[in-house]
Design an enzyme around this catalytic site. Structure first.
Site, short mmCIF file in Angstrom:
data_model
loop_
_atom_site.label_atom_id
_atom_site.label_comp_id
_atom_site.label_asym_id
_atom_site.label_seq_id
_atom_site.Cartn_x
_atom_site.Cartn_y
_atom_site.Cartn_z
N ASP A 413 0.82 -1.20 0.00
CA ASP A 413 0.00 0.00 0.00
C ASP A 413 0.86 1.26 0.00
O ASP A 413 1.94 1.30 0.61
CB ASP A 413 -0.89 -0.01 1.24
CG ASP A 413 -1.81 1.18 1.33
OD1 ASP A 413 -2.64 1.35 0.42
OD2 ASP A 413 -1.70 1.95 2.30
N GLU A 466 1.13 -0.49 -5.17
CA GLU A 466 0.15 0.56 -5.41
C GLU A 466 0.95 1.86 -5.53
O GLU A 466 1.21 2.54 -4.53
CB GLU A 466 -0.88 0.66 -4.28
CG GLU A 466 -1.98 1.66 -4.58
CD GLU A 466 -2.46 2.43 -3.37
OE1 GLU A 466 -3.42 3.21 -3.51
OE2 GLU A 466 -1.88 2.31 -2.28
#
Length: 733
Positions: A413, A466
């Protein structure tokens, strides 16, 4: 005994110990050589009386003298050696008895090599050394505790086994690495514990175990002793086959799930891991996905963070059951041929007082300077990636999930927030690197090392970034200068296409470049095309609600868009609810609106996605050459006036699938399309099919090519383009 001594210990040391200030408990407690004898000292405030039972004379217990009202006991064993073996028989204040080995009769346990590797940041099985581990030392079964707190004045294990009294079980400090350890005989699985840390300023902190395998959630934050060695896996076939996978040239179609809100039971109760194995897994199989991606399942107290504010990196959340139940879920997925990807959050962590923030009274895991150590947007702290032990904690955590939970992939993330020192910061809020640049050199090194070690130790797994910027080489190997990820989320494609799809069809011809630009960089990385949870929250509206027009057009637009996505180069990801046209934004506090499936258009959309999933898996042209221009060819991207685009997808063996998208509600009858070869082109996909809720304009199953040159091709087909639809034709051979 001298007046200035208590139990053979100087009175000031005893006073320091009773006040919880003593930093060397093994210098006070346990067996100590005094002349020719051994003096055994015990501190048990909960004891009425204590006897020392020697192994060599078990029938001759020696009564210990209570030397202090706080609970110091002492006994002298005449002529004994320092390593004399004994038990303590403790009579507690309530009259109950306990026979146990003395925790302070053991020498140092953690080895020098372990400490050295940890200090270097390269102990790849650190999770087998730190935390709480059920162990047997000699004949004593108990729990070995270890924690890193280098500047602490004292660290104690506290729990339901010692009345949470930090004076009872202080730990030994291993000076070379700032690690504290203690073996407590008699502690069993399920015991609740924390670490009580006295800082150099005198503050007393109560911290959950950073390496805990099991932790409470919500307002209760104790760690629990848990044995991870009991579970027997049954996924050997999957794990063996995974090692040989070439994922860039394999189908990957991911269903992104938030376990707490996919479905719920009566009274809004969340499903357990075991229940999810019996409900979510069959649904994913029926729908035809290849992987499930779980929003973070590591322990987190705040429901509204969706799991992205992790407090216990080594503990799956106890909301849905104990750790072995999650392993059962993953095991069942593997036995059914479904991979499991997990969101992993090494970029930042919350400020919760019981967790990692200022762990030993200093900025241990985070940077001291808030210009480096605080993520202002999220109110969280940033890991100090330049510290060896912190990198070891994080990389060890990634390896832990791959090892102990058989996770198939880690989606990292907020990578962009790690790469840039000025990420979401104004001038003056960040510090340049040593070269004056904005690149976070420590984070870059961490990410490269993370990828290298994960792929080296677990062949066949995937790591996913990401990363929302144009950082070069995210999925390039580290030896070629890249970050080493397996895949990268294609955020540019997502934003361009969602913007295009939100425009009224009458104006789309002015935004034609939105749908062609992503192909300029489509093969520079290994991309995953994503329609994730981030796009349907905070007022962004659900996928269906983003579409323009009345209800019929909204559904037609969404069907067209999803099939278009499956035709584009790149792996696929769709967040739960998108497959059946969830109307409302995602709400983590309740389940998806499954009642919508009773409505024909919603169920028709679900059937389309199911058809797309199976078609995608069965057609190598749609995934085999995702990462090269060899697998894609434009037929025509110039027809902006009609908002029509067409392209080819190819396989290594020469399979051809032609996609045509009509992004307006106007039916294009007798639309001529250039094709590279002659033959029968079977209609593979038609999002306007009646079974999906469309108007059923089609091509009667397929068309035969004609020897008429068109669009620079030697052959062409004459087709009908349904309104707001994607159609695909496969050349039959």
């Amino acid at each position: 005994m001298k007046a200035f001594e208590i139990a053979g210990v100087p009175r000031d040391e005893v006073c320091s110990f009773v006040r919880g200030l003593h930093s060397d408990p093994f210098g006070v407690l346990g067996p100590h050589k005094v002349g020719d004898d051994v003096e055994i000292r015990v501190f048990r405030p909960d004891a009425r009386a204590i006897e020392v039972v020697l192994d060599r004379e078990p029938d001759k217990p020696i009564v210990a003298e209570r030397s202090d009202k706080e609970g110091f006991f002492c006994v002298t064993i005449l002529g004994a050696e320092r390593d004399v073996l004994y038990h303590l028989r403790v009579v507690k204040l309530d009259g109950s008895e306990e026979l146990t080995r003395d925790a302070y009769q053991y020498g140092p346990i953690m080895g020098d090599v372990d400490l050295h590797l940890f200090s270097e940041g390269q102990h790849w099985k650190i999770y087998e050394k730190f935390g709480a581990h059920l162990r047997t030392i000699g004949d004593a079964a108990g729990v070995y505790f270890a924690v890193w707190a280098p500047t602490a004045q004292r660290v104690s294990v506290v729990g339901d086994f010692n009345e949470w009294d930090g004076r009872v079980n202080p730990m030994r400090k291993l000076l070379s690495a700032g690690v504290w350890e203690l073996f407590l005989p008699g502690i069993e699985q399920g015991a609740h514990y924390k670490f009580e840390i006295r800082t150099q300023t005198g503050a007393v902190l109560l911290k959950s175990d950073p390496f805990a395998f099991f932790n409470q959630h919500g307002k209760s934050t104790a760690s629990l002793v848990y044995d991870l060695e009991r579970y027997t896996w049954s996924d050997a076939e999957w794990m063996e086959a995974r090692q040989k996978k070439n994922w860039p040239q394999s189908p990957i179609n991911i269903y992104e799930v938030h376990l707490g809100s996919w479905r719920r039971q009566e009274e809004n109760r969340q499903l357990t891991y075991l229940e999810l194995a019996e409900t979510l897994l069959p649904y994913v199989l029926e729908m035809g996905y290849t992987h499930i991606e779980l929003l973070p399942v590591a322990e987190h107290p705040f429901e509204g963070s969706w799991g992205y504010q992790v407090t216990n990196y080594y503990a799956p959340t106890s909301r849905f059951g104990p750790p072995d139940d999650l392993r059962h879920f993953i095991d069942k997925c593997h036995q059914s041929g479904i991979g499991v990807i997990m969101d992993w959050v090494p970029a930042h962590f919350p400020k919760d007082a019981h967790a990692l923030a200022e762990f030993d009274g200093t900025h241990l895991y985070e940077h001291l300077d808030p210009r480096q150590g605080e993520q202002l947007d999220w109110g969280t702290l940033v890991f100090n990636f330049g510290r060896n032990e912190v990198r070891n904690f994080l990389i060890g955590n990634a390896l832990f999930w791959l090892d102990k939970y058989h996770i198939d992939g880690l989606r990292v993330d907020a990578v962009a927030s790690m790469l840039y020192l000025d990420y979401s910061r104004k001038p003056g809020q960040w510090i340049p690197n040593v070269y004056g640049g904005r690149e976070n050199l420590d984070a870059i090194y961490f990410l490269k090392r993370f990828n290298e070690v994960c792929y080296e130790r677990f062949p066949g797994i995937i790591t996913i970034a990401e990363e929302s910027t144009a950082w070069p080489g995210v999925t390039r190997p580290t030896y070629l200068g890249g970050l080493g990820f397996g895949f990268k989320w294609n955020m540019g494609w997502m934003h361009d296409f969602l913007h295009y799809m939100s425009i009224d069809p009458i104006y789309r011809k002015y935004h034609h470049s939105n749908i062609t630009f992503s192909l300029l960089y489509a093969f520079t990385e290994h991309f995953i095309l994503v329609l994730s949870h981030d796009e349907i929250v905070y007022g962004k509206r659900s996928l269906l609600s983003k579409m323009p027009g009345d209800e019929w057009r909204k559904f037609a637009n969404l069907r067209m868009f999803l099939a278009w996505m499956y035709g584009q180069p790149g792996k696929k990801l769709l967040f739960m609810g998108g497959e059946f046209g969830q109307v409302n934004e995602w709400n983590h506090d309740t389940q998806l609106d499954w009642e919508l499936l009773k409505l024909p258009r919603h169920d028709g959309l679900r059937r389309l996605v199911q058809h797309l999933n199976y078609t995608y898996k069965n057609e190598p042209a749609l995934w085999q050459l995702d990462d090269t221009y060899d697998g894609f060819d434009w037929i025509d991207f110039h027809d902006a006036d009609n908002s029509v685009v067409s392209f080819l997808r190819k396989s290594r063996d020469g399979d051809l699938v032609a996609f045509v998208v009509n992004a307006t509600p106007v039916v294009r009858y007798n639309y001529r399309l250039g094709v590279p070869e002659s033959g029968f082109y079977r209609e593979l996909i038609n999002t306007d099919g009646e079974t999906y809720g469309g108007s059923n304009v089609g091509n009667l199953g397929g068309v035969q090519s004609e020897p008429q040159e068109w669009m620079g091709r030697e052959h062409s087909i004459l087709i009908h383009l349904p309104p707001l639809a994607t159609v695909a034709f496969k050349l039959e051979k």
